[in-house]
Structure formats: structure tokens, C-alpha cells
Design a protein around this motif. Sequence first.
Motif: not given
Lengths: 427, 495
Positions: B82, B85, B144, B154, B157, B210, B381, B426, B462
Motif C-alpha cells: 500500500a 512504509g 496503526s 507487514n 517489515e 522485500g 509502545h 518500521h 529491491n
Amino acid sequence: MVSGFHVPGSGDTGPDVPEFGFSPEVVLYPETVEEISRVLGFASRNGIRVFPFAGGTKLFLGNPVGAVGAALSLKRLDSVLFHEPSDMVSTVECGMEVSEFQNAVGRENQIFPVDPPRLNSGSTVGGLVSTNLCGPMSTRYGTCRELILGIRAVRADGEIINLGGKVVKNVAGYDIPKLMVGSLGTLCVLAEATFRLYPRQPFSRTIVLGFDDHISCSRAAGAILAADVVPTCFEILDEKLSSEFAAAPGAKRSLLLRFDSFEEAVLEQVRQVREITSGDFASFTEIGNEDSQELWDSAREFPFSSGAGFSSKLALPVTASIEVLSGIESNPALLGVTARCLSRPARGVALVSVSGDDQEAVRAARFLENLADSLGGRIMFSGVRRELREEVKAWGDFGDALFLMKNIKRRFDPGNILPGEKIFDAN
Amino acid sequence: MDSQAVKRTGRWKSRIASELVEILGAGAVISAEDELIAYESDGLTGYRVRPLFVVLPSSTEEVSRVVGLCNREKVPFVPRGAGTGLSGGALPSREGIVISLARMNRILDVDIPNRVVVAEPGVVNISVTDAVSAEGFYYAPDPSSQIVCTIGGNVAENSGGVHCLKYGVTTNHVLGVEMVLPDGEVVTLGGPAPESLGYDLLSLVVGSEGLLGIVTKVFLRIIKKPQMVKTLFASFERIEDAGASVSAIISSGVIPAGMEIMDNLSINAVEATVGAGYPRDAGAILLVELDGPEAEVNVQVPAVSGILRENGAIEIKLAADESERQLFWKGRKSAFAAMGKISPGYYVQDGVIPRSTLARVLGEIGELGRRYGLRVANVFHAGDGNLHPLVLYDPEVEGESEKAEELSGEILRVCVDVGGSITGEHGVGVDKKRFLPLMFSEQEIDTMNLVRCAFDEEGLCNPGKVFPTPRTCVEPGMQKRSSETAPAKEMGELF
Ligand SMILES: Cc1cc2nc3c(=O)[nH]c(=O)nc-3n(C[C@H](O)[C@H](O)[C@H](O)COP(=O)(O)OP(=O)(O)OC[C@H]3O[C@@H](n4cnc5c(N)ncnc54)[C@H](O)[C@@H]3O)c2cc1C
């Protein structure tokens, strides 16, 4: 004799050396990671193969090893290097015995929740990581894969590397510490490992449910998995083990569960289990913490405690790990052998031990291999008698991951200094 | 790799474009300059590169054929979900192709008895929970960004969320993947079974950003929704006390599902935008979420409240119902967006520290902020020590964005100095690759490259990410031997 090494057959009485199944020219006892680095650097320059070991309690795992020049003991690296109770993180040297490590963190009321077979007979942290063995508590806590945060290791070429870290969350770089878990010492020699710990729970209760038939047992197991309860341990025992562990003598099947939490929470979960399975069980026994010890020891040590033949571990989808017991019990392919089976449904694991004469045992192994395959799972064998090793290899099919596994091995250790045949059958 | 990007001729480009169209159909190949702009960056918009093409395959086979083409033509390619990142992981390669997985967004199987959902990589995180919610299950990792980010992103990462203290991050919930390797070959690692045997390659792929191939199918573990969820809100005069509460709760033997801290600056940013009802004058607020069997949570709630009080909480509230609980969380979940309202620009960092060093590190971050003359908001967190310092700056002010970037780097240095990490969820991407050497030696980074080379010898997948300097793959041969090899027995003299 030079301190720190031993030449077998030289007349010296060296420190305890386990039965390797091969004859190293020398057994080395380094005391520091730098010494391990020197050994591996020398070994790779001279093409000498090195076999790392520590407790020697699990040398029967994996394929047999070919010729090896040096056996490298991690026994002298045996301390806790770091333990910050408020972070619940600890770094330990790999030669330390798992039970000692557990005692050390236990002093701060914390647990290292892995309970592998041979826990109390010398099993070491390094051995635990490299075999990825686990026990009943894996139902709640997983295996060391879920607990390992970092490693200090020596590559086959002698380079010392620190990877991962000391914090519970970390995505800097590939997760090589997890790659080490279950690699049987074929990629690096592990010197230290850092783990996440958990708090010890104040209260614990074991329950045993006995069943008259496998259908009611499977139904109860399914109901517990679907219920709002969080068992620490959850095992299904077949008829033989139900009696041999003195869990539910005479029962066709039994379920073994343990809950750990606050007292109220534990008792409430026990009550719930009783309620949702009441139409199914033939007997329901609650056992206090102390009295349940022997039972859990038996479950933890299985299948390595079961003597002759071999044992196998099937990694299956959850439901298959429940149904597999019936498949094993009733199958004519296993008529000539004695098979025992314990299943850990939340982990999708079934452990099977087989004893019987050669031909029958091989037939049983083939059957189990096909069974694992047909259920969409994988299988490994261990403790296979020497006479059967040609026919019963340690590992079932790795699927299409095999060539990538070989790529990894070739990149990490092109000279096969650390015996790769433990995983990659030489044939 | 980027710097060595080959300049392609127009003829070459049109030939490749037509090959791509042949594989995928015209509607799945983007080459118009104005349409490519949308793919120039991910959530880290400071980095931008326009790709040659963006392709939108619909099947594993199509991915494999596109990758095969890239491999044949030596074109670098970048997988993209999406694009949310925050480390530049999906930043295109110069003269490269972006492979968007957005159209591979089907849930292929929901298997409740086995607790497995099989999803294509373009499935949005929240859709997995939506697919099993009616049956009483959910997918635990909850970044989030979960209403937009994809499962493929997901996995790449190893994303976390606010509930990973108790339930773990993505790696603890992925049972298997199907992936297209950088040479176009398709492999499956793991599967529906909770355990696997052999080398744990799956753990390498999760969190690989990736670089090891393109994930085309994911076996996800779903878990039962907890019987009870209770959320406590506490405000403190000093952020240190909020931090001390976190350590005390964990030491008491309770592992909450999540614990989140926000400092005064963040509280005010949130109040100025969404109005979550946080006290504007508090030094910090702490959210503690407890979940599990009802009997357990009922014991934990008073125990945790007691600890909060002992550690100086001014106000303690237990969410009375689901709507109040959502309100408590609303402020936290919109914290990043709220920063945009109080500052024209901000940098998010993602350092991790041992919990025990929280007070010290927050003090040092405050000191650094003063030294650089920039405001730093802290949202984190707290349970797992994963900080998200937000360095606020004004891009219009000459030199301020550079200063903010430098300050962010200084904060990561502090995290590493206390035994932490430069990134908790991240990823390294392009953003933090220069900081990787703070944590790892050349040999250690070389060791990571061994993994990469085992999957991608050509380095086409990548490229330019994670590794601080480009690394190639040297064909491993036997180690150089001494001309006359020594016997093993001589090893006794090594020490
Ligand atoms: C407002 C906001 C809040 C956020 N909150 C959180 C949070 O709480 N926790 C957290 O961990 N992250 C968070 N993030 C970061 C981000 O959402 C995650 O990293 C997410 O996993 C990225 O998913 P994506 O689909 O957007 O991937 P992308 O950004 O498109 O890609 C991310 C990386 O994955 C690779 N990739 C994508 N798909 C594949 C595939 N199929 N195969 C192989 N590689 C692939 C890309 O090449 C890239 O390297 C947040 C981001 C934003 C903008």
C-alpha cells in the motif's frame, strides 16, 4: 596435557566425552569466544572439520556425522552474562545447562519457559537452540524461536558475529538468530544467546481427563481449543501413555492440561474445562502443583525415554494433530510394532515412538512418513538404530525449500567445516 | 546499485513495455509519466524516484513471469504493497520496475478449525480480522495503519502494533509463505502447520524488507478473541512516573496486551485535532490494555490500578464500555496525523530501548531537542521499549529539515548506546541504512549479505535498501587452505 584439550586414546583421562559415533582426533574445551574463533579459523584454513557439542544429550538428532577432526565442547562457557529483571531479558553462554539458567532467572521470579527432554540431565542452552527441542510448555510460550532475541556466534571461517539484540522488538537486519534455531550447529558455533523471559505465575493446577473412546476425546480437545481458556500445557495421550504415565490408567485416551495464573483465574478455567467437556470425559482429576511433577516429567521426556526403536516428530496442522492418534492406533501397518503417541494440539505436533524388529520398524517409518505427507505436514526421525539408518533417514521431505537451505549452508560454510550432513544427507 | 543504474534506450523500453503488456494485459502496466508519480515514494515522502514502469500482476504466475523478465534483462524491481512504509522500503529503483501487489487482494482460505487464513499479499491487514471476526477470531498484529497497509508489506517489515507486547509481531503470526524468488522461481516455505522443520527460512523472509523475493501468498495464524478486554487510562505529572509504572506492572507478573505512553506535546496535538479527552496539562498519559480470560482480567485490573497509584498517577480511569475504550485509543491512533496539525513537518523515528532505560533516554531526547532548538514529541509502545520520537520542524525554514534529520540520527545513537536498536517495526529501508553500522560490524553486515546472496545472487530485488554500502555476492569457494594442512591435533596449541 594442555589445558583445554584432550586427545582421545592418548592415555590422558579427559573430561567426560559423550558417545559421538565418530572418533575425533582431538576434543577441545575453549573458555572464551575468541578461543572458539581461533579454533574455527585454524580449522577452515586447514580443512579440519569441527563438531560443536556441549551436554551431549541430543547427539542422536539429525543424520549421523562423517569423519570429524575436532570435537569442540562449549561446556566451559557456562555463565549468565546479563540479566536485567525489569527488562525481562537475559544473555547466557551456550554451555550453561538449561536447568541452571532457569534456576538463575528463577531467583528473580522469572521463567525461561522452555522444557525440552533431558532438561535435568545436562541439556545446555546451545543444544536447546540448535535442536529447537521443546516440551509441554510450548503450548503457551512456543519454542526458543519465539524467545530468542540475539546471538553471539562464530562463523565457520572464525569471524565472531553479534546479531539481533537485547531488546524485545528489533527489525534491524535479517533475523539470523532465528535461523540458528534448529540448525543443529551446521551454520555457526553459538557462544551466547539472549532471550526474552516471562514472569512466574503465582498459582498452578493440573487436570487429567480420561476417555473411553477417541471420539469423545477429540470432541473435548476441540472444545477446549475453542474455549476462553489459556492453558500453559495441553497434551493428548494415547491408551498406552495414559497408563504408563499413570495419568488415567485404563483410559483409551487422556487429556493433560495445566493452567498457570492467579489462583482465581486458574480455578475458574479449570471449572470451565470441566463444564464444557462434562458430557465426554469418563474421569476428571485435579492435581496440585507438587503432585503433578512426575506426570509432567514423563510428558516432557517422551519420546526419548521410550527405549528401543526410534521416535518421530510430526509437524501438522492443528486438527490433523488431534486426528493423527486414531490413524496411528488403528493402522495395520503398525501391527507388528509397539507405537506410542502424544499430541500437542495447539502446536500441531504429534510425537510418536516406535519399537519393534527391524523390518517392521522400517515399515512403520514409511507409514508415518506417508501419513505426515498426506496430512500436509513434515516429519523427522531420531534415535534410529544403526542398522536401520540406511532406510530411515533423520529428515522427511523438506519440500522445495531444500535448495534454499543448501544455498544458505553453502554461503555460511562453503568448506562444510561444521558437519552439514546432520541435515543434508550425504547420499 | 542506484548509482550504477544502466541508462536504457527508448527502443529497449518499448520492447519491455510490450513484453509486460503481453504478460499482464494493457490495464496492468503503467508507463505514463503522470501516473507514475503516485508510485515515486512510500510513506517517507522525502525520498522520490520515478520508476520506468509500474506493473499490477493478478497471480503468482504473472509475478513470476515479470520477475523472470527482470532477471533476464537485469532490471531491478521493487515490490510494493500500500506504500505506507516509513523507511523508504518501497522507494523505486532508478530505471527499475515497481511490482505492485495491490490487485492480489483475495483471501484464499479461511480455516477456523486449523486457525489459519491464507491471504494474497495485497490483502489489507484489517480485512483478515474482518474475515474471521464473526467466528470469534482475529489477526493479532495491528499496526496503526491497519486499515490501509497490506499483509505483504507487514510480512516484509515484520510489522508490529499496539498489542505486540503480549502477542508478538508479524513473525509470530506467519506460518508460511509462497514467494517468487528473484530468478522467477516459486517456492513455498512453511504452510498451515504451526511448526516447521529444517532451517527456519521463513524467519528470514519475514522482515526481509522485500530484498529476498516477492511474497505471493501468506499463511496467517489467527487467534481467539480474548474473552474480556479492559483498558485503563492514567495521567501523570511526570513522564518518568508513567515509565516507572510500565516497569512495575511487568515486574508484578502481569503482561498487558499493550501499554502506550504519550507526552505532553503529543497530548496537546491530539486534543487540538481529535479531542480524545486527554488532560492537556498532564506530563504524560499511559494506556494499559488488559485482556484474556475474564477471571484473569478481573484480578489484573485492581492490581494494575494499584501499581499506577503507587507510581504517582493523578487520575486513573477504567473504560466503562467499548465506546469509551475506543475514545481512549482514538487519541493514540491519530497521534502521527495530529502532529501534522501542530507542525508543518515531522520526522518519525522508531528506535527501541530496554524498558529499564526509559527515564534516562527520555531525558536525553529532551536535552537533544533543546540543543537543536527543535520540539520532539514522544509517543511510544512503552511495554516493549519501542519509541516513536517525532521531531517537529518547518521545511520552509532554511536548514531546519537537515537539522531535524541530524537530531533524529542523534536519538538513534542514544538508543543504540543503551543497548537498543535503530528500528523496532518500521524497517531500515533507505532511511536508516547509514545507521546500521551503529549496531553491526562490517563482518556482521557481511553475514546478512550471505543470506541475501543465498536468495538473490544478482541483487536485482529491491536494491539499495538496508545495506549501508552496496555489496555483491562472491561465489563461495573452498576456503583458502594453507599449502600444507596441519593435523587437528595441533589445535590443542591454539589456547
Ligand atoms: C500513519 C501510519 C502509521 C503506522 N503505524 C505503524 C505501526 O503501528 N506499526 C508498524 O509496524 N508500522 C506502522 N506503519 C508503517 C507501515 O504501515 C508498515 O510498515 C506496513 O507494514 C507497510 O505496509 P504496506 O503495504 O504499506 O507496504 P509498502 O510500504 O508498500 O512496502 C513496505 C516494504 O514491503 C515490501 N513489500 C511489499 N509487499 C511485498 C511483497 N508482497 N513481497 C515482498 N515485499 C513486499 C516493499 O518492497 C517495502 O520494502 C505506519 C505507517 C503509517 C503511514
